[in-house]
Design a protein around this motif. Structure first.
Motif, PDB file in Angstrom:
ATOM      1  N   GLU A 233       1.148  -1.237  -0.108  1.00 19.08           N
ATOM      2  CA  GLU A 233      -0.184   0.307   0.565  1.00 19.08           C
ATOM      3  C   GLU A 233       0.815   1.305   0.308  1.00 19.08           C
ATOM      4  OE1 GLU A 233      -3.199   1.799   2.781  1.00 19.08           O
ATOM      5  OE2 GLU A 233      -2.770  -0.022   2.828  1.00 19.08           O
ATOM      6  N   TRP A 234       2.325   1.046  -0.112  1.00 20.58           N
ATOM      7  CA  TRP A 234       2.868   2.353   0.684  1.00 20.58           C
ATOM      8  C   TRP A 234       3.276   3.159  -0.903  1.00 20.58           C
ATOM      9  CZ3 TRP A 234       6.944   4.771  -1.347  1.00 20.58           C
ATOM     10  CH2 TRP A 234       7.890   5.820  -1.183  1.00 20.58           C
ATOM     11  N   ASN A 235       3.088   2.497  -1.740  1.00 22.31           N
ATOM     12  CA  ASN A 235       2.646   2.362  -3.592  1.00 22.31           C
ATOM     13  C   ASN A 235       2.025   3.542  -3.727  1.00 22.31           C
ATOM     14  OD1 ASN A 235       6.006   1.566  -3.452  1.00 22.31           O
ATOM     15  ND2 ASN A 235       5.146   0.691  -5.899  1.00 22.31           N
ATOM     16  N   SER A 236       0.485   2.996  -3.641  1.00 23.44           N
ATOM     17  CA  SER A 236      -0.313   3.912  -3.994  1.00 23.44           C
ATOM     18  C   SER A 236      -0.510   5.350  -2.668  1.00 23.44           C
ATOM     19  CB  SER A 236      -2.078   3.291  -3.231  1.00 23.44           C
ATOM     20  OG  SER A 236      -2.283   2.095  -2.546  1.00 23.44           O
ATOM     21  N   ARG A 237       0.697   5.149  -2.044  1.00 22.78           N
ATOM     22  CA  ARG A 237      -0.009   6.593  -1.491  1.00 22.78           C
ATOM     23  C   ARG A 237       0.873   7.421  -1.377  1.00 22.78           C
ATOM     24  NH1 ARG A 237      -2.829   6.546   3.420  1.00 22.78           N
ATOM     25  NH2 ARG A 237      -4.170   5.019   4.276  1.00 22.78           N
ATOM     26  N   PHE A 238       2.752   6.550  -1.569  1.00 24.46           N
ATOM     27  CA  PHE A 238       3.412   8.047  -1.008  1.00 24.46           C
ATOM     28  C   PHE A 238       4.116   7.700  -2.737  1.00 24.46           C
ATOM     29  CE2 PHE A 238       2.656   6.828   3.179  1.00 24.46           C
ATOM     30  CZ  PHE A 238       1.785   7.345   3.387  1.00 24.46           C
ATOM     31  N   LYS A 361      17.962  -3.218  -0.958  1.00 20.46           N
ATOM     32  CA  LYS A 361      18.028  -2.921   0.379  1.00 20.46           C
ATOM     33  C   LYS A 361      18.709  -4.013   0.996  1.00 20.46           C
ATOM     34  CE  LYS A 361      16.424  -2.299   3.815  1.00 20.46           C
ATOM     35  NZ  LYS A 361      17.417  -1.992   4.787  1.00 20.46           N
ATOM     36  N   TRP A 362      19.104  -3.331   2.524  1.00 19.49           N
ATOM     37  CA  TRP A 362      20.205  -4.371   2.987  1.00 19.49           C
ATOM     38  C   TRP A 362      20.342  -4.331   4.564  1.00 19.49           C
ATOM     39  CZ3 TRP A 362      26.272  -4.725   4.033  1.00 19.49           C
ATOM     40  CH2 TRP A 362      26.828  -5.435   4.389  1.00 19.49           C
ATOM     41  N   VAL A 363      20.963  -4.888   5.304  1.00 20.78           N
ATOM     42  CA  VAL A 363      20.305  -4.871   7.022  1.00 20.78           C
ATOM     43  C   VAL A 363      19.461  -3.370   6.985  1.00 20.78           C
ATOM     44  CG1 VAL A 363      22.857  -4.668   7.158  1.00 20.78           C
ATOM     45  CG2 VAL A 363      21.502  -5.494   9.014  1.00 20.78           C
ATOM     46  N   GLY A 364      19.160  -3.368   8.319  1.00 15.44           N
ATOM     47  CA  GLY A 364      19.193  -2.004   8.892  1.00 15.44           C
ATOM     48  C   GLY A 364      17.430  -2.196   9.024  1.00 15.44           C
ATOM     49  N   GLY A 365      16.241  -2.137   9.428  1.00 16.12           N
ATOM     50  CA  GLY A 365      15.139  -2.212   9.055  1.00 16.12           C
ATOM     51  C   GLY A 365      14.795  -3.021   8.369  1.00 16.12           C
ATOM     52  N   LEU A 366      15.084  -4.381   8.449  1.00 19.16           N
ATOM     53  CA  LEU A 366      14.930  -5.158   7.126  1.00 19.16           C
ATOM     54  C   LEU A 366      14.080  -6.483   8.054  1.00 19.16           C
ATOM     55  CD1 LEU A 366      15.421  -6.687   4.261  1.00 19.16           C
ATOM     56  CD2 LEU A 366      17.339  -7.430   5.000  1.00 19.16           C
ATOM     57  N   ILE A 367      13.336  -5.955   8.108  1.00 16.77           N
ATOM     58  CA  ILE A 367      12.627  -6.558   8.397  1.00 16.77           C
ATOM     59  C   ILE A 367      10.869  -7.590   7.394  1.00 16.77           C
ATOM     60  CG2 ILE A 367      12.372  -5.859  10.692  1.00 16.77           C
ATOM     61  CD1 ILE A 367       9.028  -4.141  10.150  1.00 16.77           C
ATOM     62  N   ASN A 368      10.979  -7.408   6.033  1.00 12.93           N
ATOM     63  CA  ASN A 368       9.840  -8.024   5.300  1.00 12.93           C
ATOM     64  C   ASN A 368      10.575  -6.562   3.907  1.00 12.93           C
ATOM     65  OD1 ASN A 368       8.232  -9.170   4.194  1.00 12.93           O
ATOM     66  ND2 ASN A 368       6.316  -8.928   5.941  1.00 12.93           N
ATOM     67  N   THR A 369       9.461  -7.412   3.098  1.00 11.39           N
ATOM     68  CA  THR A 369       9.993  -6.319   1.447  1.00 11.39           C
ATOM     69  C   THR A 369       9.514  -4.924   2.136  1.00 11.39           C
ATOM     70  OG1 THR A 369       8.544  -5.843  -0.755  1.00 11.39           O
ATOM     71  CG2 THR A 369       6.913  -7.010   1.471  1.00 11.39           C
ATOM     72  N   THR A 370       9.938  -4.175   1.371  1.00 10.65           N
ATOM     73  CA  THR A 370       9.634  -2.922   2.169  1.00 10.65           C
ATOM     74  C   THR A 370       8.110  -2.388   1.396  1.00 10.65           C
ATOM     75  OG1 THR A 370      11.098  -1.990   0.070  1.00 10.65           O
ATOM     76  CG2 THR A 370      12.445  -1.770   1.863  1.00 10.65           C
ATOM     77  N   GLY A 371       8.243  -3.123   0.158  1.00 14.17           N
ATOM     78  CA  GLY A 371       6.922  -3.008  -0.080  1.00 14.17           C
ATOM     79  C   GLY A 371       6.917  -1.437  -1.843  1.00 14.17           C
ATOM     80  N   ILE A 372       8.044  -0.818  -2.075  1.00 22.02           N
ATOM     81  CA  ILE A 372       8.617   0.009  -2.433  1.00 22.02           C
ATOM     82  C   ILE A 372       9.218  -0.231  -3.872  1.00 22.02           C
ATOM     83  CG2 ILE A 372       9.714   1.782  -3.354  1.00 22.02           C
ATOM     84  CD1 ILE A 372      10.439   2.392   0.319  1.00 22.02           C
ATOM     85  N   GLU A 373       8.339  -0.518  -5.189  1.00 18.29           N
ATOM     86  CA  GLU A 373       8.219  -1.278  -5.771  1.00 18.29           C
ATOM     87  C   GLU A 373       9.633  -0.032  -7.085  1.00 18.29           C
ATOM     88  OE1 GLU A 373       4.549  -0.652  -8.392  1.00 18.29           O
ATOM     89  OE2 GLU A 373       3.339  -2.058  -7.261  1.00 18.29           O
ATOM     90  N   ALA A 374      10.246   0.372  -6.473  1.00 17.12           N
ATOM     91  CA  ALA A 374      11.243   1.362  -7.059  1.00 17.12           C
ATOM     92  C   ALA A 374      13.221   0.825  -7.072  1.00 17.12           C
ATOM     93  CB  ALA A 374      11.283   2.577  -6.895  1.00 17.12           C
TER      94      ALA A 374
END
Length: 956
Positions: A233-238, A361-374
């Motif tokens: 949902e991040w993508n559709s919002r931001f 994306k690597w370590v540091g808040g790496l808990i899942n997909t970011t959801g950011i298609e870019a």
């Protein structure tokens, strides 16, 4: 702007006449060039709109017209901060407070600046002053709440945020920060509700949405699919409405050196720092150069290491996302790596603007997909992301062959202990994870395990446990499950070394669920404490699993709560076996891929070169997989990659020393400070010298002021207790050991040994110096207590490559260790005597006879050279072997062993060394060149060493 005339000074416009727009104030300053108020307001509006240079000009006019205006330096502080001049910004706002000590807005801004560099004590003082002046200012209250959290005062923080939300219910940040505080103390449902309220009042509150995503991973009521939907949902919002055009490098040569940018607020003693620095330091500089962007102003000794490995180090905490993205474009970054994720330092909007050809994306808040298609790729491993989960990621997965991180032990790691159950008579279960991870579901399951272990205890430790509300909630849940509060030990925060030492009070560590431990699990294993884990539904729930599997303990990864309980009971049922596990676990971890920085650096380099090579071929990103033999292939290729690497230039085809980081030498006695060879090593950046000079008489023309030298006069290595300096008539006899009164010596020698005075002398134990980098080379004289120095440095010298100790075959001081004693210490600690270097003799004949004999046959002293035993030598990595070979070649002229050691690296390197000796045109460079490709890594310096030594001495 033209300079205003003081003769035309006018009164400020009245409030009803004051203009309101930037253009209004521009016109007013043109009409009334001596109106200080107009210039000040113009500057403030210019700052808001990012016109910093013009704002500075307006401020100069305002300052000249009214030097006593306290608002001018406050506005100037904002300009300086936006320009990245952090210390200057602090000084400017402090100037505003000098002009007006009760200026609330300046107190608030200063508290924000201090907070951003982790100076929480002073930050709290200033924000409380601001709140006393304006008790219902929602901005002040929100900042105060954030600072109170850093002081672990969550109850007070929640009250501050609640007041801010009541005062300004339409401002999202009050709701967002209230949710943060509630999440910290485990009120997850309330936190999610407040994040949603923040998004309701401001749908553009991007940080609130990131926080909501993160909090879902802590909550046991959400599954992988539901969380994935929210992430997308991040993508559709931001995300930008139209897809940005990515920069296209002029040079798309696959084999060229790659420029990688990384941004994080964790380039310090933080999970990001502790799980990346060791490996990044071993990435070949000829392959990759790093541009590091820090999103915080906080720094420590690990920060200095990041600065050393970076081609460019750039603080960006002050930059808005757009300006940060523009900086990345200007720096011509090939691959931009996000080490923040949705956590602190979040730059997701900048990533969505696609400022580099490849985004990772690597370590540091790496808990899942970011959801950011870019974002193109996500670095993981086959345990964190097992086969079949690719559809739950918007990124293409880079599955490394081992762990997705590389852990490094802190230099101050405490010694382990036997299981405390052996003396307590009961088993202690423990969890030192972030208390947010400890939910009611987890507590109920742990309670069941405790019922199966009569008299067992549960030890919980974490920052948020300074909150009585959280402690009461944990006790209440456990009491409902039949666990009395007397069986719970709950502790708040402590220093990191003390936290690690607390593992000596734990028999078995319990991993939480659904969000598992990461760094915490590595720390438990390092302290010898086994960890039992049940993987959760997302990447965040599998951190412990990958560390345990890669450390060779897959049996501690279970598939159900029943198996979880059984595994704990199995460990607790045999304390002798648990003691055996505990005694070996640290070494097992150290020798595993989890801590193998060189291996990880190789895989990381291959992965980055692979995705770059694919980009140069104009192919879309694709999943990249490694097998256990380190072969890599893209999913759509089906065959191992043939990677292209930078080729050495003709200049590089001969032999050159390529050292990974500086050689760290400790010289007790200051003898190296007068060496020309040492001066050359320092000049080329290959050496970091820590020199203790007990007599403090190193000449001004010595190397003590040279860059790369840490010089400590009137201090010696020892046991950390006060000692005595015996100052003799002959300064060469002065030391912490008392000189002998040897009647066989000539009168002139005895006179030189005469003690003129005894002075207090500070001593430092090697094993107590926190932040001390690995010691490569130790030099000891014969006038100070070498035996004590070695005994008090067993841990610090564990990986030392060479020890040079002067041996007095004709003793000159009390308690000088003889050669046999030194050999005995060496044999017990992995060293062997290699040779006696620079023997010194004296003549048995008197001076009259010497005119004829010219002979000296009595051995007086020599430098005993101790090297690693053959077993240790074979276990050294290539970087250590190169350093040892270089020291032997350069400092001692020992060519045969230098050649032999290079053969351990590889035959080609040894052959090129031998050829250069034969040709002698020129011989192997006695000093590495300072050119980038000659010393693989820039200098590694621990700037906290001097502070730590000062701290130890101040305890006397």
């Amino acid at each position: 702007m033209s300079k205003p005339s003081k003769r035309k000074l006018r009164h400020n416009a009245s409030p009803r006449q004051q203009p309101i727009t930037l253009e209004d104030y521009r016109k007013l300053t043109q009409q009334q060039p001596s109106n200080a108020f107009a210039w000040k307001k113009l500057a403030a509006l210019l700052v808001e709109q990012g016109h910093l240079d013009e704002a500075n000009s307006a401020l100069e006019f305002a300052r000249e017209l009214n030097a006593a205006d306290h608002e001018v330096p406050a506005i100037a502080a904002k300009v300086l901060h936006r320009q990245g001049q952090f210390e200057e910004a602090v000084a400017s706002v402090e100037k505003a407070l000098e002009l007006k000590p009760d200026y609330a807005r300046a107190h608030h801004y200063l508290s924000y600046l201090l907070y951003s560099r982790d100076d929480f004590e002073r930050a709290l003082e200033h924000v409380e002053t601001a709140c006393r002046a304006e008790p219902e200012n929602d901005e002040y209250l929100t900042t105060k709440g954030n600072i109170l959290i850093k002081h672990h005062r969550h109850r007070d923080a929640i009250k501050a945020f609640q007041t801010a939300a009541q005062v300004a219910p339409k401002k999202y940040y009050a709701w967002n920060n209230l949710a943060n505080a509630k999440k910290d103390v485990g009120l997850l449902d309330e936190a999610l509700s407040d994040y949603r309220q923040a998004l309701k009042v401001n749908p553009e509150a991007i940080v609130s949405f990131s926080n909501l995503i993160t909090t879902l991973h802590y909550h046991p009521g959400y599954g992988a699919e539901e969380i994935f939907t929210t992430c997308k949902e991040w993508n559709s919002r931001f995300a930008p409405v139209s897809s940005p055009i990515r920069p296209r490098p002029d040079d798309l040569t696959p084999e060229r050196r790659i420029r990688i940018g990384m941004f994080s607020d964790g380039f310090r003693g933080h999970p990001v720092g502790r799980m990346t620095i060791a490996a990044l330091e071993k990435v070949p500089a000829e392959q990759i150069e790093f541009y590091l962007y820090s999103t915080t102003n906080a720094e420590d000794s690990i920060t200095q290491r990041f600065k050393a490995l970076a081609s460019e180090w750039k603080p960006v905490q002050h930059l808005p996302d757009q300006e940060f993205a523009e900086l990345v474009v200007a720096d011509e970054i090939d691959i931009l790596v996000d080490l923040c994720g949705h956590n602190a330092g979040n730059r997701m909007r900048a990533m969505a603007s696609q400022p580099a050809p490849l985004l990772v994306k690597w370590v540091g808040g790496l808990i899942n997909t970011t959801g950011i298609e870019a974002i193109d790729y996500l670095i993981c491993d086959a345990v964190e992301t097992p086969p079949g989960v690719d559809g739950l990621y918007t990124e293409k997965l880079i599955r490394l062959p081992n762990d997705y991180i590389c852990y490094e032990f802190p230099s101050y790691t405490p010694e382990g202990s036997l299981p405390p159950a052996l003396k307590n008579g009961y088993v202690t279960l423990g969890c030192f994870n972030n208390p947010t991870k400890i939910n009611d579901t987890v507590l109920r399951e742990w309670a069941g395990t405790m019922h199966a272990l009569p008299n067992s205890r549960l030890f919980l430790k974490g920052q948020q446990f300074s909150s009585e509300e959280l402690c009461d909630r944990v006790r209440s849940v456990m009491e409902r499950e039949g666990i009395e509060s007397e069986r719970l030990l709950i502790e708040g925060p402590s220093g990191h070394q003390q936290l690690l030492a607390s593992y000596n009070r734990v028999d078995i560590a319990l991993d939480p669920w659904p969000y598992s431990g990461g760094l915490t699990t590595c720390e438990a294993l390092m302290m010898g404490v086994p960890v039992v884990t049940l993987p959760g539904p997302t990447f965040a729930g599998r951190h412990s699993a990958t560390h345990l599997v890669n450390a060779g303990m897959p049996e501690l990864v279970v598939t159900s709560w029943e198996e979880y309980r059984a595994r704990v009971l199995e460990l607790a049922s045999d304390l002798d076996s648990l003691a055996t596990i505990r005694s070996h676990l640290r070494q097992v971890l150290l020798e595993s891929p989890v801590c193998d920085a060189r291996r990880f650096a190789g895989h990381f380099t291959m992965a980055m070169r692979a995705i770059w090579q694919r980009h140069c071929a104009d192919k879309a990103p694709e999943a990249l997989t490694f097998d256990k033999h380190s072969r890599a292939w893209f999913e759509d290729d089906g065959q191992p990659l043939d990677l292209e690497f930078p080729q050495p230039s003709r200049h590089e085809e001969g032999f050159h020393w390529r050292l990974e980081g500086k050689i760290v030498a400790i010289d007790n006695g200051g003898r190296l400070l007068g060496s020309d060879t040492i001066g050359q090593m320092l000049a080329t950046g290959s050496l970091e010298l820590i020199a203790f000079d007990p007599t403090g008489d190193a000449a001004e023309d010595s190397l003590k002021h040279h860059d790369g030298v840490h010089y400590y006069p009137n201090v010696t290595l020892g046991d950390g207790q006060p000692a005595t300096l015996h100052a003799c008539l002959d300064p060469a006899m002065s030391g912490s050991l008392a000189p002998l009164d040897d009647t066989d010596q000539p009168d002139t020698v005895l006179q030189g040994r005469k003690v003129l005075t005894r002075l207090p002398l500070g001593t430092v134990a090697l094993d107590r110096i926190e932040g001390l980098p690995s010691i490569d080379w130790l030099v000891l004289d014969a006038r100070n207590d070498s035996a004590t120095i070695l005994d008090q440095g067993e841990s610090a010298l564990r990986d030392t490559l060479l020890i040079q100790a002067r041996v007095a075959f004709q003793p000159t001081h009390e308690r000088q260790p003889n050669l046999a004693e030194l050999q005995h210490w060496g044999s017990r600690h992995g060293f062997r005597l290699y040779r006696l270097h620079h023997p010194r003799h004296r003549s048995a004949a008197d001076s009259m006879a010497q005119e004829t004999l010219h002979q000296a046959t009595e051995l007086v002293s020599a430098e005993a050279i101790f090297l690693p035993t053959r077993e240790r030598l074979e276990a050294l990595d290539d970087g250590q072997l190169l350093k040892l070979s270089f020291i032997l070649h350069t400092a001692y002229g020992i060519r045969d062993l230098s050649y032999k050691i290079l053969q351990y690296v590889d035959d080609d390197t040894a052959d090129r060394y031998l050829t250069s000796l034969r040709e002698n045109a020129p011989a192997p460079r006695d000093m590495p060149s300072s050119a980038p490709n000659e010393v693989t890594r820039p200098p590694h310096r621990e700037d906290t060493i001097s502070h730590e030594i000062d701290r130890l001495l101040s305890q006397h």
